[in-house]
Scaffold this motif. Structure first.
Motif, PDB file in Angstrom:
ATOM      1  N   ILE A  21       0.850  -1.186   0.000  1.00 24.61           N
ATOM      2  CA  ILE A  21       0.000   0.000   0.000  1.00 24.61           C
ATOM      3  C   ILE A  21       0.883   1.232   0.000  1.00 24.61           C
ATOM      4  CG2 ILE A  21      -0.184   0.021   2.545  1.00 24.61           C
ATOM      5  CD1 ILE A  21      -3.030   1.137   2.180  1.00 24.61           C
ATOM      6  N   THR A  22       0.547   2.192  -0.874  1.00 24.50           N
ATOM      7  CA  THR A  22       1.294   3.451  -0.944  1.00 24.50           C
ATOM      8  C   THR A  22       0.410   4.571  -0.422  1.00 24.50           C
ATOM      9  OG1 THR A  22       2.570   2.689  -2.850  1.00 24.50           O
ATOM     10  CG2 THR A  22       2.525   5.060  -2.444  1.00 24.50           C
ATOM     11  N   LEU A  23       0.935   5.331   0.547  1.00 28.96           N
ATOM     12  CA  LEU A  23       0.185   6.388   1.214  1.00 28.96           C
ATOM     13  C   LEU A  23       0.886   7.725   1.029  1.00 28.96           C
ATOM     14  CD1 LEU A  23      -0.309   4.662   4.690  1.00 28.96           C
ATOM     15  CD2 LEU A  23      -1.946   4.683   2.806  1.00 28.96           C
ATOM     16  N   LYS A  24       0.097   8.785   1.148  1.00 29.71           N
ATOM     17  CA  LYS A  24       0.647  10.128   1.293  1.00 29.71           C
ATOM     18  C   LYS A  24       0.377  10.558   2.719  1.00 29.71           C
ATOM     19  CE  LYS A  24      -0.001  13.376  -1.845  1.00 29.71           C
ATOM     20  NZ  LYS A  24      -0.672  14.436  -2.623  1.00 29.71           N
ATOM     21  N   ASP A  25       1.448  10.941   3.452  1.00 30.83           N
ATOM     22  CA  ASP A  25       1.237  11.353   4.832  1.00 30.83           C
ATOM     23  C   ASP A  25       0.912  12.838   4.892  1.00 30.83           C
ATOM     24  OD1 ASP A  25       3.599  12.768   4.622  1.00 30.83           O
ATOM     25  OD2 ASP A  25       4.801  11.260   5.663  1.00 30.83           O
ATOM     26  N   GLU A  26       0.704  13.353   6.094  1.00 31.85           N
ATOM     27  CA  GLU A  26       0.280  14.744   6.260  1.00 31.85           C
ATOM     28  C   GLU A  26       1.383  15.735   5.902  1.00 31.85           C
ATOM     29  OE1 GLU A  26      -2.912  15.409   9.542  1.00 31.85           O
ATOM     30  OE2 GLU A  26      -1.479  13.970  10.360  1.00 31.85           O
ATOM     31  N   GLU A  27       2.609  15.259   5.791  1.00 32.52           N
ATOM     32  CA  GLU A  27       3.709  16.115   5.356  1.00 32.52           C
ATOM     33  C   GLU A  27       3.824  16.154   3.847  1.00 32.52           C
ATOM     34  OE1 GLU A  27       5.625  17.938   7.443  1.00 32.52           O
ATOM     35  OE2 GLU A  27       4.233  17.274   9.014  1.00 32.52           O
ATOM     36  N   GLY A  28       2.956  15.385   3.163  1.00 34.81           N
ATOM     37  CA  GLY A  28       3.004  15.332   1.712  1.00 34.81           C
ATOM     38  C   GLY A  28       3.964  14.288   1.176  1.00 34.81           C
ATOM     39  N   GLU A  29       4.606  13.525   2.072  1.00 32.21           N
ATOM     40  CA  GLU A  29       5.549  12.498   1.656  1.00 32.21           C
ATOM     41  C   GLU A  29       4.812  11.216   1.264  1.00 32.21           C
ATOM     42  OE1 GLU A  29       8.830  12.860   1.372  1.00 32.21           O
ATOM     43  OE2 GLU A  29       8.742  14.952   2.035  1.00 32.21           O
ATOM     44  N   GLU A  30       5.308  10.545   0.211  1.00 33.97           N
ATOM     45  CA  GLU A  30       4.741   9.260  -0.187  1.00 33.97           C
ATOM     46  C   GLU A  30       5.526   8.141   0.486  1.00 33.97           C
ATOM     47  OE1 GLU A  30       4.264   8.687  -4.352  1.00 33.97           O
ATOM     48  OE2 GLU A  30       3.311  10.652  -4.679  1.00 33.97           O
ATOM     49  N   ARG A  31       4.772   7.187   1.052  1.00 30.58           N
ATOM     50  CA  ARG A  31       5.412   6.072   1.751  1.00 30.58           C
ATOM     51  C   ARG A  31       4.723   4.777   1.324  1.00 30.58           C
ATOM     52  NH1 ARG A  31       8.478   8.236   5.869  1.00 30.58           N
ATOM     53  NH2 ARG A  31       7.945  10.382   6.472  1.00 30.58           N
ATOM     54  N   THR A  32       5.514   3.732   1.146  1.00 28.89           N
ATOM     55  CA  THR A  32       4.975   2.428   0.771  1.00 28.89           C
ATOM     56  C   THR A  32       5.247   1.435   1.900  1.00 28.89           C
ATOM     57  OG1 THR A  32       5.337   2.857  -1.578  1.00 28.89           O
ATOM     58  CG2 THR A  32       5.052   0.557  -0.922  1.00 28.89           C
ATOM     59  N   TYR A  33       4.209   0.703   2.271  1.00 28.51           N
ATOM     60  CA  TYR A  33       4.314  -0.277   3.352  1.00 28.51           C
ATOM     61  C   TYR A  33       3.774  -1.620   2.870  1.00 28.51           C
ATOM     62  CZ  TYR A  33       4.740   3.808   6.462  1.00 28.51           C
ATOM     63  OH  TYR A  33       5.123   4.959   7.062  1.00 28.51           O
ATOM     64  N   SER A  34       4.201  -2.669   3.565  1.00 30.91           N
ATOM     65  CA  SER A  34       3.604  -3.990   3.392  1.00 30.91           C
ATOM     66  C   SER A  34       2.539  -4.172   4.457  1.00 30.91           C
ATOM     67  CB  SER A  34       4.662  -5.087   3.533  1.00 30.91           C
ATOM     68  OG  SER A  34       5.615  -5.005   2.499  1.00 30.91           O
ATOM     69  N   LEU A  35       1.472  -4.875   4.107  1.00 31.67           N
ATOM     70  CA  LEU A  35       0.422  -5.213   5.060  1.00 31.67           C
ATOM     71  C   LEU A  35       0.682  -6.614   5.590  1.00 31.67           C
ATOM     72  CD1 LEU A  35      -2.716  -4.030   3.031  1.00 31.67           C
ATOM     73  CD2 LEU A  35      -1.356  -2.704   4.630  1.00 31.67           C
ATOM     74  N   ILE A  36       0.488  -6.836   6.896  1.00 35.46           N
ATOM     75  CA  ILE A  36       0.610  -8.196   7.409  1.00 35.46           C
ATOM     76  C   ILE A  36      -0.545  -9.022   6.861  1.00 35.46           C
ATOM     77  CG2 ILE A  36       1.723  -7.339   9.521  1.00 35.46           C
ATOM     78  CD1 ILE A  36      -0.874  -8.061  11.012  1.00 35.46           C
ATOM     79  N   ASP A  37      -0.412 -10.330   6.882  1.00 31.61           N
ATOM     80  CA  ASP A  37      -1.415 -11.205   6.273  1.00 31.61           C
ATOM     81  C   ASP A  37      -2.778 -11.038   6.915  1.00 31.61           C
ATOM     82  OD1 ASP A  37       0.450 -12.142   4.516  1.00 31.61           O
ATOM     83  OD2 ASP A  37       0.989 -13.883   5.744  1.00 31.61           O
ATOM     84  N   GLN A  38      -2.794 -10.842   8.230  1.00 30.03           N
ATOM     85  CA  GLN A  38      -4.068 -10.744   8.943  1.00 30.03           C
ATOM     86  C   GLN A  38      -4.321  -9.312   9.414  1.00 30.03           C
ATOM     87  OE1 GLN A  38      -3.083 -14.046  11.710  1.00 30.03           O
ATOM     88  NE2 GLN A  38      -5.018 -14.932  11.053  1.00 30.03           N
ATOM     89  N   VAL A  39      -4.012  -8.351   8.550  1.00 35.65           N
ATOM     90  CA  VAL A  39      -4.189  -6.951   8.915  1.00 35.65           C
ATOM     91  C   VAL A  39      -5.637  -6.685   9.306  1.00 35.65           C
ATOM     92  CG1 VAL A  39      -4.583  -6.300   6.503  1.00 35.65           C
ATOM     93  CG2 VAL A  39      -3.870  -4.560   8.149  1.00 35.65           C
ATOM     94  N   LEU A  40      -5.802  -5.937  10.392  1.00 29.89           N
ATOM     95  CA  LEU A  40      -7.143  -5.556  10.853  1.00 29.89           C
ATOM     96  C   LEU A  40      -7.574  -4.293  10.105  1.00 29.89           C
ATOM     97  CD1 LEU A  40      -6.923  -6.036  14.726  1.00 29.89           C
ATOM     98  CD2 LEU A  40      -8.264  -7.389  13.126  1.00 29.89           C
ATOM     99  N   ILE A  41      -8.755  -4.337   9.474  1.00 33.67           N
ATOM    100  CA  ILE A  41      -9.283  -3.199   8.727  1.00 33.67           C
ATOM    101  C   ILE A  41     -10.715  -2.954   9.185  1.00 33.67           C
ATOM    102  CG2 ILE A  41      -9.828  -2.253   6.453  1.00 33.67           C
ATOM    103  CD1 ILE A  41      -7.750  -4.170   5.291  1.00 33.67           C
ATOM    104  N   TYR A  42     -11.010  -1.709   9.585  1.00 26.61           N
ATOM    105  CA  TYR A  42     -12.351  -1.355  10.046  1.00 26.61           C
ATOM    106  C   TYR A  42     -12.825  -0.098   9.317  1.00 26.61           C
ATOM    107  CZ  TYR A  42     -11.480  -4.538  13.958  1.00 26.61           C
ATOM    108  OH  TYR A  42     -11.216  -5.639  14.719  1.00 26.61           O
ATOM    109  N   ASN A  43     -14.141  -0.076   9.004  1.00 30.95           N
ATOM    110  CA  ASN A  43     -14.702   1.135   8.400  1.00 30.95           C
ATOM    111  C   ASN A  43     -15.101   2.121   9.491  1.00 30.95           C
ATOM    112  OD1 ASN A  43     -17.124   0.239   9.448  1.00 30.95           O
ATOM    113  ND2 ASN A  43     -18.055  -0.253   7.485  1.00 30.95           N
ATOM    114  N   LYS A  44     -15.699   3.234   9.090  1.00 34.97           N
ATOM    115  CA  LYS A  44     -16.031   4.289  10.053  1.00 34.97           C
ATOM    116  C   LYS A  44     -17.083   3.851  11.065  1.00 34.97           C
ATOM    117  CE  LYS A  44     -16.769   7.381   6.797  1.00 34.97           C
ATOM    118  NZ  LYS A  44     -17.095   8.661   6.124  1.00 34.97           N
ATOM    119  N   GLU A  45     -17.883   2.835  10.705  1.00 34.41           N
ATOM    120  CA  GLU A  45     -18.910   2.333  11.619  1.00 34.41           C
ATOM    121  C   GLU A  45     -18.388   1.211  12.508  1.00 34.41           C
ATOM    122  OE1 GLU A  45     -19.595   2.828   8.266  1.00 34.41           O
ATOM    123  OE2 GLU A  45     -20.445   4.792   8.809  1.00 34.41           O
TER     124      GLU A  45
END
Length: 868
Positions: free
Chosen positions: A238-262
């Motif tokens: 996953i490639t993100l832009k942080d609040e400083e405007g920098e682009e960063r790429t990370y790997s996700l663990i296999d069992q990454v926890l993902i939750y929506n706003k609800e």
């Protein structure tokens, strides 16, 4: 005795075990950081996040003890940490805390946390009991203080909980606000009652959940999980832009926890570019937790620069060239929302750039000392030699040179004295002074008087005989101001031949016009001097002694149901007028009141007038009572609290028109006969709309019967047998969130938030084709229209259309789509259209070409859009 105690302990253990969900004993998976919090635990998200943030910790040996109650001291410690104040608390002055009196632990810095909580107004040291268990009511107050919303607490608030009577009054405002903000909720007991249980102790997992929900109210606090905007996803990358405007790429663990706003658990497939998230990184620099947040939380770092404008490009490139502080020329694109038409080369400006180096804000610090600019003269002061120009809504002031040169075609030896307000000019500035003025378009405006001879509504042209006898035709400007005394928002059609008018002409076009020889009266009181009931004319003498003659509408109402023959010469009456036509006549012998009591002999009634005064009136031996849809009503049919119009004859009530309202639906509209038919029982009943019947339709300023639509829910108001008001009930649109038929409850998500609908009345349900269907055909996520009547709830499913977006134009209210069968279609957008994907709300402008859409339509208008 020991045997009895042992048995009691054994029975208690069995009872506790029976109350714990089986899932609690499931073996914890690799996702959970604690062995006693399984992967399917309802509070895993909040425990995981708060543990990542260092707000909560375990007890060692992998234990969290989620169901252990929390003391007030433990709660304060967690809150101080969640607010990012732990480091600051280490250096705070603890003199405000009497550790001995509060019996605080001394083996760790408990006093520092308490001092910080007191300093931030979270607790009152005189009402803080560190060792006591923290109750739900106490925690609700703590949460509201934590997020800084104590000013929003309503001291008179009430809750909707079944056990509201057991909630202390001074805590209700905090609890109601915490519930409104989604921080704390109630629970249903075995009887289906929604309770709050204010005195129930809070557990560690419950407090973790509440702290997790406050994240949206806390911005930029120490220890908070970082924000990022997703740029791209590729497998587990996953490639993100942080609040400083920098682009960063990370790997996700296999069992990454993902939750929506609800707080619903999601998968990697639910992530996509442009989503804003908070995320956590493990020791291997891999993301193990993602939480979707509202896009309003996202703010990119911006850069401020200053310089001088060197070049402007007002084409589709939208570029500005700046000479910066280092005399370097730099080109930047600017945001299309910025107004740049008032900028000039040489202006000193301050720019704000986003992370993409696009100008998002521009402020002029100093105007160019030299250059040529265009504008319209706003003012010209020859004493102070100051010229003010207006250009695109902006004003600029320039001093005039003593030797200013004026170019004015058609004027011999022009000077600044020949200039006037409204002239369009080009000025040349040299060393901050106006050296040259060239008139581009001279302002031509004159005020004239005359009489209208011919009106052409098709072309909006007025032909006027001017004061010198000449005839001249003028076109009316699209935004011309028309004035007729007594008439609000007059339009072209309100003008009449022979009207005496005063008007202003600019460049040959009328910009304002005032009728000077007549007025439109809304109400007049006076003595009847003559009345012609055949031709419909009446003449009154007003208080000033002036005679006024008016046309009487053929449906004019006289004293709530009398005839014109009841009007006699010499009577003092009041006329109600619409466009100088009489639509109602009152002889001032009526009283509007509410029934308080009737005596046992049905001879006298006690009423309360609209002014709040109680009066007793005698009833005539034969009183005429009128109640809509009631045949031959009698005094015994009257009910206390009813409102009515009383008519008198020498202080004796001779007539009573009962005022009632009812809600129903329109089944037929007869415009030619001015009648509507509404649903009643298993059939219908018709009513006439009179000239005095007030018609109210949302978003229509001057509604007519033709604006009504069959199927509209309406509120009808009656006075006796007369229909005096028709109000269209605006429908509610929303998506079904929960449907609990066993509780006669339904919750829908509307544009204004969630709304609970009671299903304990007659419910009529229709599909998109208008066919009636049963309740079991409704499903969660159905998009519906609701019309709530007194005794009935009408639910209609939306018509659906699917396809691929070509373009959505919010300004034109149109959406262009390629249907699944390949046909190109155009749809009209409602002005309240909603857009969402999954459970996330979007704006119309977020839609992109090639998006796969589901449209939800009512009356051929798109009310909602789902992105597949």
């Amino acid at each position: 005795m020991r045997l009895q105690q042992t048995l009691k302990l054994l029975l208690t253990s069995i009872l506790l075990v029976s109350m714990i969900p089986l899932g609690v004993f499931a073996e914890a998976g690799a996702i959970s950081p604690f062995t006693d919090v399984p992967d399917n635990h309802w509070g895993l998200q909040h425990i995981y996040k708060m543990e990542h943030r260092g707000v909560i910790t375990g007890y060692g040996n992998g234990l969290f003890k989620p169901d252990k109650t929390v003391s007030q001291l433990e709660a304060v410690v967690m809150v101080v940490r969640a607010m990012g104040l732990e480091e600051e608390s280490k250096t705070i002055n603890t003199s405000v805390v009497d550790a001995w009196e509060l019996d605080l632990p001394t083996s760790w810095n408990a006093a520092s946390y308490v001092a910080m909580a007191i300093n931030k107004g979270l607790i009152d040291k005189d009402d803080f009991h560190p060792a006591q268990n923290a109750t739900r009511a106490w925690i609700a107050m703590l949460m509201i203080k934590m997020i800084g919303l104590e000013d929003e607490v309503d001291p008179n608030a009430k809750t909707t909980f079944y056990d509201d009577q057991y909630i202390l009054s001074w805590t209700k405002g905090y609890i109601a606000l915490a519930v409104e903000k989604g921080i704390i909720t109630g629970f249903y007991d075995a009887n289906g009652h929604l309770k709050f249980a204010p005195n129930t102790n809070v557990t560690r997992v419950q407090l973790a959940a509440m702290l997790g929900r406050t994240d949206t109210f806390l911005q930029n606090v120490d220890g908070q999980l970082p924000l990022g905007k997703i740029l791209s996803l590729a497998g587990q990358q996953i490639t993100l832009k942080d609040e400083e405007g920098e682009e960063r790429t990370y790997s996700l663990i296999d069992q990454v926890l993902i939750y929506n706003k609800e707080g619903k658990k999601k998968g990697i497939s639910d992530l996509y570019a442009e989503l804003v998230i908070r995320y956590a990184i493990n020791d291997d620099n891999r993301i193990d937790y993602i939480e979707l947040v509202d896009s309003t939380s996202w703010t990119e770092k911006q850069m401020e620069i200053t310089g001088t404008i060197a070049q402007l490009v007002f084409t589709e490139d939208h570029l500005i060239t700046i000479k910066d502080q280092n005399e370097k020329l730099v080109i930047y694109p600017y945001d299309l929302s910025l107004s740049v038409t008032n900028l000039h080369i040489g202006d000193e400006v301050s720019l704000t750039l986003n992370s993409d180096n696009v100008i998002t804000h521009l402020e002029v610090k100093g105007k160019a000392s030299s250059g040529s600019f265009e504008g319209t003269i706003y003012s010209l002061d020859l004493e102070t030699m100051i010229l003010a120009l207006k250009n695109n809504g902006q004003y600029e002031v320039y001093p005039l040179s003593e030797e200013v040169y004026v170019e004015y075609d058609g004027v011999r030896f022009p000077s600044v004295k020949d200039l006037q307000k409204g002239d369009q000019v080009e000025v040349t500035i040299v060393n901050d002074q106006v050296k040259n003025i060239r008139v581009i378009n001279a302002f031509q405006q004159e005020t004239l008087n005359g009489k209208i001879i011919v009106l052409s509504s098709t072309d909006q042209v007025v032909t006027v005989r001017l004061g010198d006898g000449t005839l001249k035709a003028y076109e009316m400007a699209e935004e011309a101001t028309l004035s007729i005394k007594g008439k609000e928002n007059a339009i072209f059609e309100d003008l009449k031949v022979d009207d005496a008018v005063q008007f202003t002409v600019l460049n040959g076009v009328i910009t304002s016009l005032q009728v000077t020889n007549r007025e439109i009266v809304n109400e007049i009181t006076g003595e009847v001097k003559s009345i012609d009931t055949v031709n419909g004319y009446i003449t009154l003498e007003n208080s000033a002694g002036e005679l006024k003659t008016f046309t009487i509408d053929s449906y004019a109402k006289v004293d709530y149901d009398a005839e014109l023959d009841a009007i006699e010469i010499g009577m003092k009456i009041t006329l109600q007028l619409r466009d100088n036509v009489v639509y109602a006549i009152s002889t001032n012998t009526f009283v509007e009141a509410t029934l308080v009591a009737i005596d046992d002999f049905k001879t006298f009634i006690t009423v309360q007038t609209k002014a709040g005064k109680r009066e007793v009136y005698r009833l005539s031996n034969v009183v005429d009572i009128n109640i809509i849809d009631v045949a031959s009503p009698e005094v015994s049919d009257l009910k206390e609290g009813q409102s009515f119009i009383l008519q008198f004859d020498q202080d004796v009530v001779t007539r009573m028109d009962i005022m009632l309202t009812k809600t129903t639906t329109l089944t037929d509209i007869n415009k030619s006969r001015n009648k509507i038919t509404v649903k009643q029982d298993d059939g219908g009943i018709s009513y006439r709309l009179y000239s005095f019947t007030k018609l109210t339709i949302p978003n229509i300023s001057d509604p007519k019967i033709g604006d009504l639509i069959e199927g509209d829910g309406v509120k009808l108001s009656f006075s006796g047998n007369n229909l005096i008001g028709v109000e269209v009930i605006p429908p509610v649109f929303g998506r079904i969130k929960t449907l609990e038929t066993y509780r006669d409850k339904m919750i829908i998500s509307t544009r204004d938030g969630e709304r609970t609908i009671d299903l304990d009345k007659t419910v009529s349900i229709y599909n998109s084709n208008g066919t009636k269907m049963s309740m079991d055909k409704l499903e969660v996520n159905d998009y519906i229209q609701l019309i709530e009547l007194d005794e009935e709830l009408i639910i209609t499913q939306a018509k659906q259309a699917t396809g691929t977006l070509i373009v959505a134009n919010g300004d034109q209210g149109k959406l262009y789509m390629k249907a699944d069968d390949g046909e190109y279609l155009i749809y009209t957008l409602s002005d309240r259209v909603r857009v969402w994907k999954g459970n996330t709300e979007y704006y119309l402008g977020d839609l992109q070409p090639e998006d796969m859409l589901i449209l939800y339509l009512f009356n051929e208008e798109v009310e909602a859009i789902t992105i597949k």
